[in-house]
Design a protein around this motif. Sequence first.
Motif, PDB file in Angstrom:
ATOM      1  N   LEU A  35     -15.869   2.996  -0.129  1.00  0.00           N
ATOM      2  CA  LEU A  35     -14.723   3.054  -1.023  1.00  0.00           C
ATOM      3  C   LEU A  35     -14.347   4.517  -1.230  1.00  0.00           C
ATOM      4  CD1 LEU A  35     -16.084   0.674  -3.826  1.00  0.00           C
ATOM      5  CD2 LEU A  35     -14.466   0.035  -2.023  1.00  0.00           C
ATOM      6  N   GLY A  36     -13.070   4.782  -1.359  1.00  0.00           N
ATOM      7  CA  GLY A  36     -12.628   6.104  -1.782  1.00  0.00           C
ATOM      8  C   GLY A  36     -12.339   6.060  -3.278  1.00  0.00           C
ATOM      9  N   VAL A  37     -12.818   7.045  -4.019  1.00  0.00           N
ATOM     10  CA  VAL A  37     -12.572   7.109  -5.462  1.00  0.00           C
ATOM     11  C   VAL A  37     -11.874   8.429  -5.783  1.00  0.00           C
ATOM     12  CG1 VAL A  37     -13.585   7.050  -7.775  1.00  0.00           C
ATOM     13  CG2 VAL A  37     -14.642   5.735  -5.918  1.00  0.00           C
ATOM     14  N   VAL A  38     -10.759   8.347  -6.500  1.00  0.00           N
ATOM     15  CA  VAL A  38     -10.018   9.531  -6.939  1.00  0.00           C
ATOM     16  C   VAL A  38      -9.775   9.410  -8.439  1.00  0.00           C
ATOM     17  CG1 VAL A  38      -7.806  10.746  -6.842  1.00  0.00           C
ATOM     18  CG2 VAL A  38      -8.875   9.962  -4.734  1.00  0.00           C
ATOM     19  N   THR A  39     -10.068  10.474  -9.173  1.00  0.00           N
ATOM     20  CA  THR A  39      -9.736  10.513 -10.597  1.00  0.00           C
ATOM     21  C   THR A  39      -8.917  11.768 -10.875  1.00  0.00           C
ATOM     22  OG1 THR A  39     -11.723  11.724 -11.283  1.00  0.00           O
ATOM     23  CG2 THR A  39     -11.878   9.325 -11.188  1.00  0.00           C
ATOM     24  N   VAL A  40      -7.973  11.643 -11.789  1.00  0.00           N
ATOM     25  CA  VAL A  40      -7.170  12.787 -12.241  1.00  0.00           C
ATOM     26  C   VAL A  40      -7.178  12.786 -13.764  1.00  0.00           C
ATOM     27  CG1 VAL A  40      -4.910  13.897 -12.238  1.00  0.00           C
ATOM     28  CG2 VAL A  40      -5.689  12.667 -10.204  1.00  0.00           C
ATOM     29  N   THR A  41      -7.607  13.894 -14.331  1.00  0.00           N
ATOM     30  CA  THR A  41      -7.654  14.039 -15.785  1.00  0.00           C
ATOM     31  C   THR A  41      -6.767  15.209 -16.178  1.00  0.00           C
ATOM     32  OG1 THR A  41      -9.936  13.233 -15.776  1.00  0.00           O
ATOM     33  CG2 THR A  41      -9.161  14.296 -17.785  1.00  0.00           C
ATOM     34  N   VAL A  42      -5.859  14.962 -17.125  1.00  0.00           N
ATOM     35  CA  VAL A  42      -4.838  15.943 -17.477  1.00  0.00           C
ATOM     36  C   VAL A  42      -4.959  16.329 -18.945  1.00  0.00           C
ATOM     37  CG1 VAL A  42      -2.366  16.433 -17.530  1.00  0.00           C
ATOM     38  CG2 VAL A  42      -3.287  14.893 -15.788  1.00  0.00           C
TER      39      VAL A  42
END
Length: 457
Positions: free
Chosen positions: A347-354
Amino acid sequence: MNAPDGSPGAGLAPPPPSTARRLAAGGALLTLLAAAAVAVSTFLRDPLVLILVVLLIVITVVAAWTALVNHGGRRLAASVAAVVALATAVALLFAGSMLRIVAVVALVLVATAAARVAIGHDLAHGSAGARSVGRARQGVLIMNPWSGGGKVERFGLEQEARQRGVEPVVLRRGDDLQALAEQAVAKGADVIGMAGGDGSQALVADIARRHDVAFVCVPAGTRNHFALDLGLDRADVTAALDAYDSAVERRIDLALLGDRVFVNNASLGAYATVVQSDAYRDAKLATAAQLLPQLLGPEAERLDLRFTRADGEAGGHADVLLVSNGVYRLDSLNGFGTRERMDTGVLGVVTVTVDRARDMPSLLSAEASGHIERFHGYRAWTTPEFEVDSADPLVDVGVDGEALQLAPPLRFRSLPGALRVRTPVNAPGVAPAAVAPAGFQDAVTALLRVLGGQPAR
């Protein structure tokens, strides 16, 4: 001759590039140099104007984002600023030499086309593990007549299927899609296909993998991301039916969320909440503009998403979380990109926290440059399994574009090589990410290698 891993030709050194590909590499490099020379000469003629244009474009992007994540007077003021800045930038560009601008654009387009000819062959992974197969003995194609604004009827897929000896099954109101697929397999179908969107593709692919029956994807949905990464021509819908004739077959991965199969990705956070809106399918941009202030605006509340990062540390409070079947190449957050391969077993996991106030300029800069991975709140890793928990009773999830609300914890798992998929012999055969270098430096290096008589990598 098969390699030790069973895939035809795997592990064998690729042949040296042909003379035509070496000429294409030389042509691409020369046209890139010519485009750079024209751009530099323009800059030297009037550097202040170009600097001003760049600043105005930055102002436009920042003002547009401010308008999206605010209401009332702030939105109106930011919108006016964005329009004025953009109009001024365009006016300054047109005040310069239009001939030079057109020349740069034309040279870049020529260089891109030549580079694709030169290095695309060596960068493609789509044929790994593929084998030639004969005509389907008993092919069935299930069709969703409402997908893609009625592509099934518009392209005459029912008649096209019959002409190829494939049994068409048209979905009716109230039909159970997976039950129809089960019936087709029970009656002896050795190849089963789906003409519809990616959500429907996943449901039928699940039945195909359970019975180890070959699957055919017909891109009759709206965006058809699955078909894109399979290397199909999404504009030529009927051509996908050639996969029922002599075709290329390979095994690809699927992914699970609980007991639900998905072929592309599952999104949580801001994007998943936008997808939940009833108006989203008919007015995507307007719906996003209406909801973004609630999701990423200055007063927006953090979503409760709890997970473990690649380093083993507890993570949470991600504004965007994407779990994908395979690894996506993401240049920005305005789309989910494409995958080089669909047989990696992860699985590819991407997170973005702003940080709402502090991070907007750097996020917008990373987006505008096509390098979202440079944003400090961006994280990406791979894993065979992944779990997301939350204190909320239900979590918004967009699964292959379908809006769901699921009770946590959400458990994801890769299913390596789960699906036998057939594609036409004459299909492009690879996803865009498979034939595109990761960046400009990689592209130039690949072109120089081909020009010197070596494989691109």
